[in-house]
Every structure is written in structure tokens, then in C-alpha cells.
Design a protein around this motif. Sequence first.
Motif, mmCIF file in Angstrom:
data_model
loop_
_atom_site.group_PDB
_atom_site.id
_atom_site.type_symbol
_atom_site.label_atom_id
_atom_site.label_comp_id
_atom_site.label_asym_id
_atom_site.label_seq_id
_atom_site.Cartn_x
_atom_site.Cartn_y
_atom_site.Cartn_z
ATOM 1 N N TYR B 12 0.851 -1.194 0.000
ATOM 2 C CA TYR B 12 0.000 0.000 0.000
ATOM 3 C C TYR B 12 0.883 1.239 0.000
ATOM 4 O O TYR B 12 1.949 1.253 0.634
ATOM 5 N N THR B 45 -6.622 -8.211 -0.657
ATOM 6 C CA THR B 45 -5.794 -7.297 -1.446
ATOM 7 C C THR B 45 -5.437 -7.928 -2.785
ATOM 8 O O THR B 45 -5.490 -7.286 -3.832
ATOM 9 N N ASN B 48 -8.471 -7.910 -4.991
ATOM 10 C CA ASN B 48 -8.703 -6.568 -5.524
ATOM 11 C C ASN B 48 -7.710 -6.212 -6.622
ATOM 12 O O ASN B 48 -8.039 -5.459 -7.536
ATOM 13 N N SER B 49 -6.497 -6.784 -6.537
ATOM 14 C CA SER B 49 -5.539 -6.567 -7.611
ATOM 15 C C SER B 49 -5.992 -7.296 -8.866
ATOM 16 O O SER B 49 -5.829 -6.787 -9.984
ATOM 17 N N LEU B 54 -6.908 -2.465 -7.288
ATOM 18 C CA LEU B 54 -5.583 -2.093 -6.807
ATOM 19 C C LEU B 54 -4.572 -2.447 -7.887
ATOM 20 O O LEU B 54 -4.707 -3.469 -8.560
ATOM 21 N N LYS C 258 -16.286 0.395 -4.386
ATOM 22 C CA LYS C 258 -15.590 -0.819 -4.799
ATOM 23 C C LYS C 258 -16.520 -1.722 -5.593
ATOM 24 O O LYS C 258 -16.149 -2.234 -6.657
#
Lengths: 359, 259, 367
Positions: B12, B45, B48-49, B54, C258
Motif C-alpha cells: 500500500y 488485497t 482486488n488486484s 488495486l 468498490k
Amino acid sequence: MKKIIIDLFSIILAISLAACGSSTSAPPAPPAPPASPVATEPAAATEPAAPQQPKAVTITDQAGRTVEVGDVETISVCWYMANDFVLAMGLGDKLASIGPHDDFQIMVLPGIPNLQTVGRGRPDMEKLAALNPDLFIHTVADKENIDAIERLGIPMIQIDPEDIDATLEAYHLVGKATGNEGRAIMLEEYYRNTVKIATDRIGNIPEDQRPTFVLLGGEKGKVADGSMMQSEMIINGGGINKAASIAAEEFWPEVGVEQVFEWNPDVIFISRQAKYTAEEILQDPVWADLAAVKNGRVYELPSKLHNWENPGMATCLGTVWSMMKLYPEQYSEEEMDKLASDFYKTVYNLDIERSALDK
Amino acid sequence: MIYQVENISFAYPGSSRTIYRNCSFELKEGEILSILGPNGAGKSTLLNSLIGILKPQKGNIFLAGRNIRSLTEKEIARQIGYVQQSHNPVFAYTVLDFVLMGCASTKNLFSRPAKEDHARALHILEMFHIVHLADKPYIYLSGGEQQQAMIARAVIHQPKVLLFDEPTSHLDYGRQMITLRMIKKLAAEGYAVILTTHNPDHVLLLGGKVATMEYEGHFSIGGAGDIITEPRLAGIYQAQLHLLDIEELDRTACVPPKL
Amino acid sequence: MKKAISMKKAISMKKAINMKKVQALKSPGFAKSGKALPFNLILIAAVCLGIFLALCVGKYPVSFSASLKIVFYNILGWQGDWDTMTENVVMGLRLPRVLSAVVIGASLSISGATYQGVFRNPLVSPDFLGVSAGACVGAAIAILLGFHSLAIQAFALAGGILAVALTTLLPRLLRSRSAIVLVLSGVIVGGAMGSIMGLLKYIADPTTQLPAITYWQMGSVANINFRSLAYVLAPMAVSMTVLLGLAWWINILSLGEKDAQALGANVAQLRGVTILCATVLTASSVSISGTIGWVGLVIPHLGRMLVGPDNRRLLPASALLGGLFLLFADTLGRTIAKTELPLSIITGLIGAPFYAWLLYKNHTRLS
């Protein structure tokens, strides 16, 4: 080291004591007898120090307060409406502070822009205390700051020029406080005589033959009701206020344009507060069928430079002017011009033509 | 090939902690990839990538052969059905309206679901046995019903890959099994499936590929049998876990020892 | 689950087969949209009726039937035999006022519903990004500069949009996309505008400018004429059209950043467009009427209660309800007493208890 501190302390103490002493002795002798300069009392003879003794007068102001005012060398105001009461009384050179003001007032007293400010509408206590004027002229509308001003020991008179009699009384109050009663008497006489011009010319016209009017305020739907000085001014000029019966708490009650249409007055007056012009109303097709518009009788109150509708001496001009507009055959523009020039010379010691007021 | 992930690393912004490091894998249609790791290891995470929310600082992700960096949100979403862990909409949309929102990636700005979308949504709801809930506000459903609606929303635009973020964590035991069975079925129909979980037994039940994530960004991937070993589990969870072959069930189970 | 085999295949099957089945089902979706249309029609009819009624009441004595006749003759382009004064009152005084009330009520409500959706917060009102505060400052500056009514309007519009631009700039400077930062930024900008407003009122001429500023802040449709309405009608119409067109995407935005992105929405772009349109709507309204409270906050809630949260139904319903509400409030305000009651007082008197009632009715949902 210790000694120095003690020395310092004693110096400070001495200074502050001295300050206290001077501040207690500075204001007019507290229980001084209300000796007026013209009064020839035996007391004056027995006391040779009388000329040094500051005179003091006791006044009941328009808020009902009893105030003792000593010798007035400096006058302080922070409320727009109060300005005229100082300037018309010829006390401009005693002004020590001023709040909001306009160009006309600067014309009367060119030194105004250089004066101090002790607040706008409501006083700034610290500044007022620092200025410590001999007289503070204020509004009855301010209820929050009165205690504080009294505690400062600053002589204050509150005025309430809500109608013509109260306005004239306010001049008398200022006159009494400053030893200028004669001037106040002169102003009242001048005012009453000027209003009499209007009443004399229309005196024999019966009520039911007098033209009706409405005085519009900031918005087209706002009117002057019967309780307002502006209404009294035009009624003295021979008009019948259609909105007289609207008894509103606030100034300029909003009745709506439709109500104005329903009243359909003979003459429409427009306050200087208005965001619109007489021309705009005369041109508006929606308004075209109103009697006043049809006959071209929509007038803005004078004048751009000096407001004739605000509480003050000029409302006497406003009365004659509205009489002239209501009864054009009774009074000519030339007469009005002459009257205005005379008014400004007499009241404000100004040489000015009426035409120059609307430049 | 649906996913081709090459050496991605992510931290992050402003943080020194690398969430995952040098992570690489490939995923074909019909394959299941379970990402296993303790809470806070960075499973979400990573997910989300994979959906482009991200952006990894290093490495590349190819989705259906194209680098995800060059794709718009819509192009990414077109390929992906994403099933969130839980969802708490502020407004009480009906289940049908909720499911229809899955069509977004097939719609242009200013367009909205058409009649055939409605028909398809109802049909999916019917197959999921929740058509009777179509008119109910989504937020009034039970946890299991909400998840079914969410899965319905994820498949309505016929994506190639389904991503599940902790699909079993909010469900009771029976529901968990239903969900796992459903995931397996969806994979069998040709969807590539990626899910995260912290239950190693669920990974064993699903089979397929397994990736483990540990703190400090360690990432390992392989077949379930290779990755799920007692020492590795002990390392991940700081707890002794046993892998037992259960003959009657014809499977290997992961069970904790007696307390 | 047994029947759930081969979902993918089934999904991709030709719809023709499914359609019948779907029709046979209760098919709630269609039923809903079928129900919503008449509801909006009822609302449209109510607004039209409201306009007629409002045109027929007032302080100028025109009989109800005469007003009605005037309105219909004007619609049909006929010439009546009444005096022009009466016609001027109905068509020249009442009509612009009545239409303004409807248009402003509709704008504020759509704007409010949009803001609530975009920020996922049913408690925000259309001016929480500082629109009204900015518009007030703009108008006050114009009044202080002695400008005329159209310039005041333009300044107010610019002030409102500028304030929102400032509010949205702040999170960008902080490199934050969080909605909370934006809301905080709105609080900051709104507070700053409030202070500037105080300063402007302080330096305003107490006899002429101050009453004008105060009057403007109070909010009123009493003195709106066709000309000032015409100037804002175009931006309002464009914004409303865009928002109605994006209604379904506002639903998606309302799921959260999101989720919306995962579904394929370009969140930044969508949020930008919707906030811009909602801001233009509010700023345009405020620029001609001053600030009118409660409408934009309460009406979307009422709408949600009546047609549900789907913005495709909610936005048009809110617009109609808002128009109706403000029309009612203004008509009440100009007829109930000798002097006019300020609009914000009436919207507050109706809005606040109504809002409390809504909260009470929905307390299960909110908790």
C-alpha cells in the motif's frame, strides 16, 4: 536582585494607583448639581469654583432610562440612523467616532472617513471604552449591550425615531444633552413649518377625494404599513395608504404583488431600498393595467444622495415632495427646488441644488 | 487462459509492508484456485488486484490475454463475476434489481437493463431457487440468501471467471457446504474460479490449485496435495493441524487435535 | 440445488424459451415497472391539477371559474372578454410563480435524491457540498456591488458551482477518493462560506443591502419572473435529463465505490457527472429563489417510501412530488395570511415533523 523586584513592584503599584486615582477623578463629579449655564442660582455665587465645575444634565431618553450627561466635547455613534441626529444638530465637529455612513453625510462633514469606528450598528465595547466619549447616541433596538455600556460609565442616550414626533423629540434629547436646545427648537420649528406647507395646500381636500397610494419596499410585494414612518410621511403629504391596515410586527411586511394589484392604488411610491426601478414597473406589461401605471404615477422616493424617507429631518422634504406628486397642481417642481435648497442650507449648512441630489 | 499473473508485488502506498511478493500463477477455464491464508495476510488485497481495483507496483496481470493495465473497468468487469464477502447496501433494492446490476459491464452509459435482462435475471433466480424472493429487498434476506443473490448477480453477464471473497465465512455449517458444492459446480460448467478462505479443509474439499499467503508477502502455489502440508499449515496458522485420510469418505481432511 | 445444473448453458439459452416461463412466473419486475408508470401518471395529473388550483387562488379577487376559464383560453390561444388586469394577475403574476415553485421543487428533489444515492447516505441534503452557502455568497457579493437581479442570479449560480468545485478539489489535493473526505470537505467549505457570508453582511449597508441579502437567504419564489426562470430552465432541463438517463447507474454508484467498480462502472466519471448535474440543479434553483430548506432532504425519502429505492422510479417520482410539495407550500404561504409566510418556514413546519414520521416508520430498516 530581590530588591530590584520589590522596586519594580512598587513602581507598578504606584503607577496603577495613580491611574486609578486619575480615572476616578476624571469623570464629571458624580453628584454634581444640575447646574445649567443660564441658571443663576445662589449656589453659583457662593461657590467661586463653579466655572470649573462641569455642568451635568439629567435626561430621560426614549428607552425610558435616566441618564446624567456632563460637558459634551466628544460624541460617539456606531448606528447609521444616529448620524443625522448629530449632523443636523450641527454637532459634527464633536464626533469622535462613526459607524456606517453615506456619501451625503461625508458631504456635510468631510472629516467623516477619518473618524474612528467603535462598531457597526452594535458597539465594540473595548473600542468604546478606549474612546471614552462624553456622549454615546444609540438605538433603543440594542438591548444586549446597554448594561455593559452603562458599566463603562459612558453617558448614553438611546433614541427611537419611529415616527415624526419621536424623531423630533430625539433632536431635543440630543440638544438637551449637548446644551444645544435652541438648535433643536429651531429644527422642530423648521420641520413643522415645512410639513405645514403640505397640509395647508391639501387641508381642504376631504379624505374620500385624496389619492390612494402604496409604498413598495425592497421587493415588489413588500409594502410600508401604517406603523412605519415612511407611511406617515406620505399620509402627511395627503395620501391614503392602502396598506395602512396591515399591522405587521416587522418592517416592510410582504403582502405579495397580487395584493398590490387588488389595492390598485392611484399612486405607487418606491422605497430607496428597492432592487427595481419605477421604469421597470412602468414597462412591465403585467403591471400595465394598474391605475398608477396607466397614469404614469409610479415614483421612486428621493433621492439618490440623501434619503428622504429615513428617520430624520429630511422626511419633511419627503412630505412636501409626496404632496407634490399626489397633487401636482398644488405644488410645482420649482417650489420644491427652492424648498430643498433652503432646507439643506438651513439644516446642514450645505449649498446644493435639488438636481444635484439625484446625480 | 483466463488469468496469467506474472511476478506481481504490492504494497500500500506509504506503507513499508509488502502484502504479496513475486506472485505468479495461471488459471484456465474450469479451474479452481483457492487462496488460503490467515486473517490479514492480504487475500482480499490480492483479489482486488486481480479485478484491477488495486494496481500492483511490479509485474503484470493478463486477463483473457490482455494486460489488465490497458483495460477499462468495464472491460475487466465484463470478464469477471465478483462475489463480495458481505454487502450492506444503504438502500433497500429488491433482489431482482440487485441481480440486474450485474449487467452493468454490458451496458453503455445512459442505457439500462432491457427486457431480456429482466428475463435472464428471473431465470437465474429461478435456477437458484430464490425467484420467490425477487421482489423482496435484498437487505432483508438471510446471509445464505444474500450470497445466492450475489452469485446470481455475478453470473448474469456470463463472465469467464468468478471471484469469491471468503464465500463461507458468514454462513452456517450447512450453508458452507452448499456454497462449496455450488462453486465446484460452477467450475465444472467452465467458469474459472478464484476464492479466498482461511479454512484449509475447504481447500481440500474443493481440490484444484491452492495458493497460500503468509505474512511478509510469502506466496506459494501448487496442487492441493503439494501445498497443504502439516508443516506449512503450522507455519501459516501457528497451530498444529493434522491431515487425515478418511477412507469412508474417500478424502483427506484437515482437523485440529484435541484441545 | 439439484436443478441448478448447467446454469451457464441455461443462461445462454435463447430467451424465447425462457420468456414464456418468465411470463408464467409472477414476474415481479414487470409488475413493478407496470405499477410505477400509472403512479407517475397519477403524480403528473396531481401536479397539473395543483397548478390549476394554485392559479385560481390568491388575494386578487378572481373567481375560481373565471381563473379556470382564463387558463384554458390561454392554453387554447383564445381571446376572452375579461379585463386584461384579471388576466395579468392569473397569467402574469400567478403563473410564473406557480411554475417556479414546481420547477424548483422538482430540481431540489432530484438533486437531493441523486446526492443521497451517490454518497450512499439518505441523510444528505442537496446543499451539503456547499452549493447553497456558495450561492448565498455569490448573491451577497452581487448585492453589495449594487448589481441588478439578473446579475445577482448569475453570481449566485457561479458561487454555488464554485463552492462545490472547491469542495471536490480538496479531496483531490489530499489524493483521497473517499466519500467521507468529500463530505468533510463540504463541511469545511460550507463553514468557510458561512463566515464569508457573515463578513459580507457585516460590511453591507444596513438599510438597503442587508435586508436584500437577508431576504435572499430566506428563499422565496414570490418575485421570480419568466425572464429569470427562462435563464435557468435550459441548464436545469439538461441536468435533469442527464440524471434521469443515469438513474440506473446511480443505483450502481449507491452500492459503494468498490462494488460499483467491480461491476464495471467508471466511478470517478459517473460520480463527477452526477454531482455536476445535481449541483447545477440546486445552484440554478437557489440562484432564482434563494435557499429553500427541507425539500431536497425530505422528498426523496417520501419517494422511496412510495416507489422504492430504485432511482429509475425514484428520480421522476421525487421530481413530481417535490414540485407538488413546493407548490403546495408556496400557495399556502401566499394565501393563508394577510402577509406572506416565508417559504422556508412552511417547508420546515411541514418537512421536519414529516421527516420525523418517516424516520419512525422506517426505524427498523435504519437500525
